[in-house]
Motif scaffolding. Structure first.
Motif, PDB file in Angstrom:
ATOM      1  N   ASN A 121       0.881  -1.194   0.125  1.00 14.29           N
ATOM      2  CA  ASN A 121      -0.121  -0.020   0.066  1.00 14.29           C
ATOM      3  C   ASN A 121       0.901   1.190   0.107  1.00 14.29           C
ATOM      4  OD1 ASN A 121      -2.763  -1.207   0.402  1.00 14.29           O
ATOM      5  ND2 ASN A 121      -1.501  -2.044   1.897  1.00 14.29           N
ATOM      6  N   LEU A 122       0.389   2.269  -0.414  1.00 10.32           N
ATOM      7  CA  LEU A 122       1.000   3.616  -0.563  1.00 10.32           C
ATOM      8  C   LEU A 122       1.233   4.038   1.012  1.00 10.32           C
ATOM      9  CD1 LEU A 122      -0.808   5.519  -3.402  1.00 10.32           C
ATOM     10  CD2 LEU A 122       1.336   4.376  -3.701  1.00 10.32           C
ATOM     11  N   VAL A 123       2.421   4.622   1.107  1.00 10.73           N
ATOM     12  CA  VAL A 123       2.765   4.928   2.626  1.00 10.73           C
ATOM     13  C   VAL A 123       3.209   6.545   2.550  1.00 10.73           C
ATOM     14  CG1 VAL A 123       4.578   4.577   4.612  1.00 10.73           C
ATOM     15  CG2 VAL A 123       3.387   2.782   3.386  1.00 10.73           C
ATOM     16  N   ASN A 124       2.993   7.259   3.170  1.00 10.39           N
ATOM     17  CA  ASN A 124       3.363   8.530   3.096  1.00 10.39           C
ATOM     18  C   ASN A 124       4.860   8.821   3.414  1.00 10.39           C
ATOM     19  OD1 ASN A 124       0.807   9.947   2.605  1.00 10.39           O
ATOM     20  ND2 ASN A 124       0.416   9.704   4.493  1.00 10.39           N
ATOM     21  N   VAL A 125       5.915   9.058   2.724  1.00  7.15           N
ATOM     22  CA  VAL A 125       7.298   9.145   2.966  1.00  7.15           C
ATOM     23  C   VAL A 125       7.707  10.481   2.750  1.00  7.15           C
ATOM     24  CG1 VAL A 125       9.526   7.917   2.314  1.00  7.15           C
ATOM     25  CG2 VAL A 125       7.432   6.498   2.498  1.00  7.15           C
ATOM     26  N   SER A 126       8.340  10.998   3.628  1.00  9.90           N
ATOM     27  CA  SER A 126       8.891  12.320   3.421  1.00  9.90           C
ATOM     28  C   SER A 126      10.247  12.647   4.026  1.00  9.90           C
ATOM     29  CB  SER A 126       7.915  13.346   3.982  1.00  9.90           C
ATOM     30  OG  SER A 126       7.468  13.081   5.278  1.00  9.90           O
ATOM     31  N   LEU A 127      10.765  13.521   3.562  1.00 10.04           N
ATOM     32  CA  LEU A 127      12.154  13.821   4.338  1.00 10.04           C
ATOM     33  C   LEU A 127      11.790  14.916   5.139  1.00 10.04           C
ATOM     34  CD1 LEU A 127      15.253  14.116   4.105  1.00 10.04           C
ATOM     35  CD2 LEU A 127      14.930  15.848   2.397  1.00 10.04           C
ATOM     36  N   ALA A 128      12.015  14.583   6.586  1.00 10.57           N
ATOM     37  CA  ALA A 128      11.686  15.502   7.667  1.00 10.57           C
ATOM     38  C   ALA A 128      12.574  16.694   7.568  1.00 10.57           C
ATOM     39  CB  ALA A 128      11.737  14.917   8.972  1.00 10.57           C
ATOM     40  N   GLY A 129      13.774  16.626   6.982  1.00  7.00           N
ATOM     41  CA  GLY A 129      14.838  17.776   7.047  1.00  7.00           C
ATOM     42  C   GLY A 129      15.855  17.264   6.888  1.00  7.00           C
ATOM     43  N   TYR A 130      17.128  18.090   7.070  1.00  9.40           N
ATOM     44  CA  TYR A 130      18.317  17.815   7.135  1.00  9.40           C
ATOM     45  C   TYR A 130      19.164  18.784   8.033  1.00  9.40           C
ATOM     46  CZ  TYR A 130      18.846  21.457   3.494  1.00  9.40           C
ATOM     47  OH  TYR A 130      18.765  22.524   2.843  1.00  9.40           O
ATOM     48  N   VAL A 131      20.179  18.121   8.581  1.00 13.94           N
ATOM     49  CA  VAL A 131      20.999  18.977   9.366  1.00 13.94           C
ATOM     50  C   VAL A 131      22.498  18.899   8.846  1.00 13.94           C
ATOM     51  CG1 VAL A 131      22.102  19.194  11.908  1.00 13.94           C
ATOM     52  CG2 VAL A 131      19.721  18.268  11.276  1.00 13.94           C
ATOM     53  N   ILE A 132      23.177  20.142   8.742  1.00 11.95           N
ATOM     54  CA  ILE A 132      24.495  20.309   8.169  1.00 11.95           C
ATOM     55  C   ILE A 132      25.356  20.620   9.236  1.00 11.95           C
ATOM     56  CG2 ILE A 132      26.201  21.519   6.725  1.00 11.95           C
ATOM     57  CD1 ILE A 132      23.724  22.244   4.914  1.00 11.95           C
ATOM     58  N   GLU A 133      26.313  19.740   9.755  1.00 10.64           N
ATOM     59  CA  GLU A 133      27.282  20.050  10.523  1.00 10.64           C
ATOM     60  C   GLU A 133      28.756  20.640   9.962  1.00 10.64           C
ATOM     61  OE1 GLU A 133      27.450  16.831  13.417  1.00 10.64           O
ATOM     62  OE2 GLU A 133      25.296  16.585  13.594  1.00 10.64           O
ATOM     63  N   GLN A 134      28.998  21.500  10.048  1.00  9.39           N
ATOM     64  CA  GLN A 134      30.245  22.240   9.339  1.00  9.39           C
ATOM     65  C   GLN A 134      31.635  21.573  10.100  1.00  9.39           C
ATOM     66  OE1 GLN A 134      30.278  23.949   6.666  1.00  9.39           O
ATOM     67  NE2 GLN A 134      28.030  24.137   6.450  1.00  9.39           N
ATOM     68  N   THR A 135      32.302  21.021   9.433  1.00 11.22           N
ATOM     69  CA  THR A 135      33.781  20.826  10.048  1.00 11.22           C
ATOM     70  C   THR A 135      34.871  22.065   9.441  1.00 11.22           C
ATOM     71  OG1 THR A 135      34.429  19.789   7.781  1.00 11.22           O
ATOM     72  CG2 THR A 135      33.466  18.277   9.598  1.00 11.22           C
ATOM     73  N   VAL A 136      35.502  21.933  10.601  1.00 11.35           N
ATOM     74  CA  VAL A 136      36.621  23.133  10.911  1.00 11.35           C
ATOM     75  C   VAL A 136      38.000  22.517  10.202  1.00 11.35           C
ATOM     76  CG1 VAL A 136      37.977  24.718  12.068  1.00 11.35           C
ATOM     77  CG2 VAL A 136      35.752  24.014  12.719  1.00 11.35           C
TER      78      VAL A 136
END
Length: 149
Positions: free
Chosen positions: A134-149
């Motif tokens: 069956n079709l399921v609601n699939v969604s990207l909830a967001g993303y987090v970028i962790e900058q490296t130094v």
């Protein structure tokens, strides 16, 4: 039981090795050496097939007594077809499975009529089977970028 949320985390390690955590458990998912991995575990599509078979198995164990089934042994053989050109971006075909086939193997003293009703119940109550069918609601909830130094 009411609606519940299940969580897991997949963390890419070296090469194609991924460590999946769920509750206090860990699972290594990898690609075979011929595909650039180190073959330390099954690949994601194999895990999906295994989860499908495991789900059927757990439903079978859970409801065997309800159907008066003496379940002496139960296993599921699974296979699936997909076109790797979809994953590799070589074609407009879907990257996922086009077909999944499975066979239940039961060792029991139950009649064929009992087994047929039991199998119908297993198929109707397997959460992974329901999700795949069956079709399921699939969604990207967001993303987090962790900058490296």
């Amino acid at each position: 039981m009411a609606k519940t949320t299940v969580k897991a985390q997949a963390h890419l390690q070296d090469n194609y090795r991924v460590e999946v955590s769920a509750r206090s458990h860990k699972l290594i998912i990898d690609e075979p050496e011929r595909l650039g991995g180190t073959d330390e575990g099954p690949n994601p599509v194999e895990v999906l097939l295994g989860a499908f078979g495991a789900c059927h198995s757990i439903v079978a164990r859970t409801y065997a007594k309800k159907f008066d089934i003496d379940l002496q042994d139960f296993w599921v053989e699974l296979e699936g077809d997909f076109d790797t050109d979809g994953f590799l971006g070589k074609s407009d075909v879907r990257p996922g499975f086009s077909d999944i086939r499975y066979t239940f193997h039961l060792q029991t003293t139950a009649s064929d009529e009992q087994v047929q009703a039991f199998i119908a119940y297993i198929e109707a109550h397997c959460p992974i089977g329901d999700t795949l069918a069956n079709l399921v609601n699939v969604s990207l909830a967001g993303y987090v970028i962790e900058q490296t130094v």
